[in-house]
Motif scaffolding. Structure first.
Motif, PDB file in Angstrom:
ATOM      1  N   GLN A 183      47.216  48.720  52.160  1.00  0.00           N
ATOM      2  CA  GLN A 183      47.449  47.935  52.438  1.00  0.00           C
ATOM      3  C   GLN A 183      48.817  47.636  53.074  1.00  0.00           C
ATOM      4  OE1 GLN A 183      46.941  45.411  49.447  1.00  0.00           O
ATOM      5  NE2 GLN A 183      48.519  43.820  49.172  1.00  0.00           N
ATOM      6  N   ASP A 222      52.047  44.734  53.215  1.00  0.00           N
ATOM      7  CA  ASP A 222      51.956  43.061  52.899  1.00  0.00           C
ATOM      8  C   ASP A 222      52.849  42.153  54.644  1.00  0.00           C
ATOM      9  OD1 ASP A 222      50.918  43.389  50.598  1.00  0.00           O
ATOM     10  OD2 ASP A 222      52.743  44.568  49.196  1.00  0.00           O
ATOM     11  N   GLY A 243      43.487  37.456  54.841  1.00  0.00           N
ATOM     12  CA  GLY A 243      43.723  39.222  54.490  1.00  0.00           C
ATOM     13  C   GLY A 243      42.847  39.298  55.892  1.00  0.00           C
ATOM     14  N   HIS A 299      47.252  39.630  55.008  1.00  0.00           N
ATOM     15  CA  HIS A 299      48.031  41.061  54.467  1.00  0.00           C
ATOM     16  C   HIS A 299      47.215  41.946  55.763  1.00  0.00           C
ATOM     17  CE1 HIS A 299      49.444  40.946  50.399  1.00  0.00           C
ATOM     18  NE2 HIS A 299      48.367  40.230  50.339  1.00  0.00           N
TER      19      HIS A 299
END
Length: 185
Positions: free
Chosen positions: A163, A165, A82, A117
């Motif tokens: 966030q 994805d 991420g 992410h």
């Protein structure tokens, strides 16, 4: 109007530092209170590049219009898939699609790296409706709010976490992820 997105270079750092410095002194997109000097901005740029992460610059009709970069989300190895995305736009360039184009290009770059992410930490939730809407329009979803975690300009500020994805099916990572041994930006 012609909008160009390109990889940032060290020669962009004076304009990057000036834009960021203005945000430090007058805005709430960062919780820093003193603008970092040129050496510190160069150190941050080098740290992002050490992780092979993108740092992009936008030019609108040939003039510097803003920048965006990805940095490791957290230093622990399990977080290596991420990144946190940061975007800063010159005031005169706002409303011309610069932020959307930069963030979209940043997402494309980290997706191509096989990362999972992109996190956006949007401070001052009360006045950042445009930034929150931009992130939503690109597929980010709200992941939570840190309430009253920053004190700047004689008031408490929230941080909205968003966030995106990049691999929502939840499959195991297909790429090695970030090497976090080089330190954070």
């Amino acid at each position: 109007m012609t909008l160009t997105i390109r990889d940032a270079a060290e020669t962009d750092l004076p304009r990057v530092a000036a834009l960021y410095g203005r945000e430090v002194l007058r805005g709430t997109a960062t919780f820093e209170l003193e603008p970092p000097g040129p050496q510190e901005m160069a150190r941050r740029f080098a740290a992002v590049k050490r992780h092979n992460l993108p740092w992009l610059t936008a030019e609108l009709d040939g003039a510097f219009a803003g920048y965006a970069y990805a940095s490791p989300f957290r230093p622990r190895p399990a977080y290596r898939y991420g990144v946190e995305g940061s975007v800063y736009i010159e005031e005169a360039a706002r409303g011309h699609g610069v932020g959307r184009t930069l963030l979209d290009a940043l997402i494309g770059r980290v997706r191509a790296m096989g990362l999972r992410h992109v996190i956006g930490a949007i401070s001052d939730s009360d006045t950042s409706a445009a930034s929150i809407a931009l992130h939503r329009s690109l597929g980010f979803r709200e992941a939570g709010v840190y309430r009253q975690v920053g004190w700047k300009f004689e008031r408490w500020l929230d941080v909205t976490l968003m966030q995106l994805d990049l691999a929502p099916e939840g499959a195991p990572p297909g790429a090695p992820g970030l090497d976090l041994t080089g330190g954070l930006a």
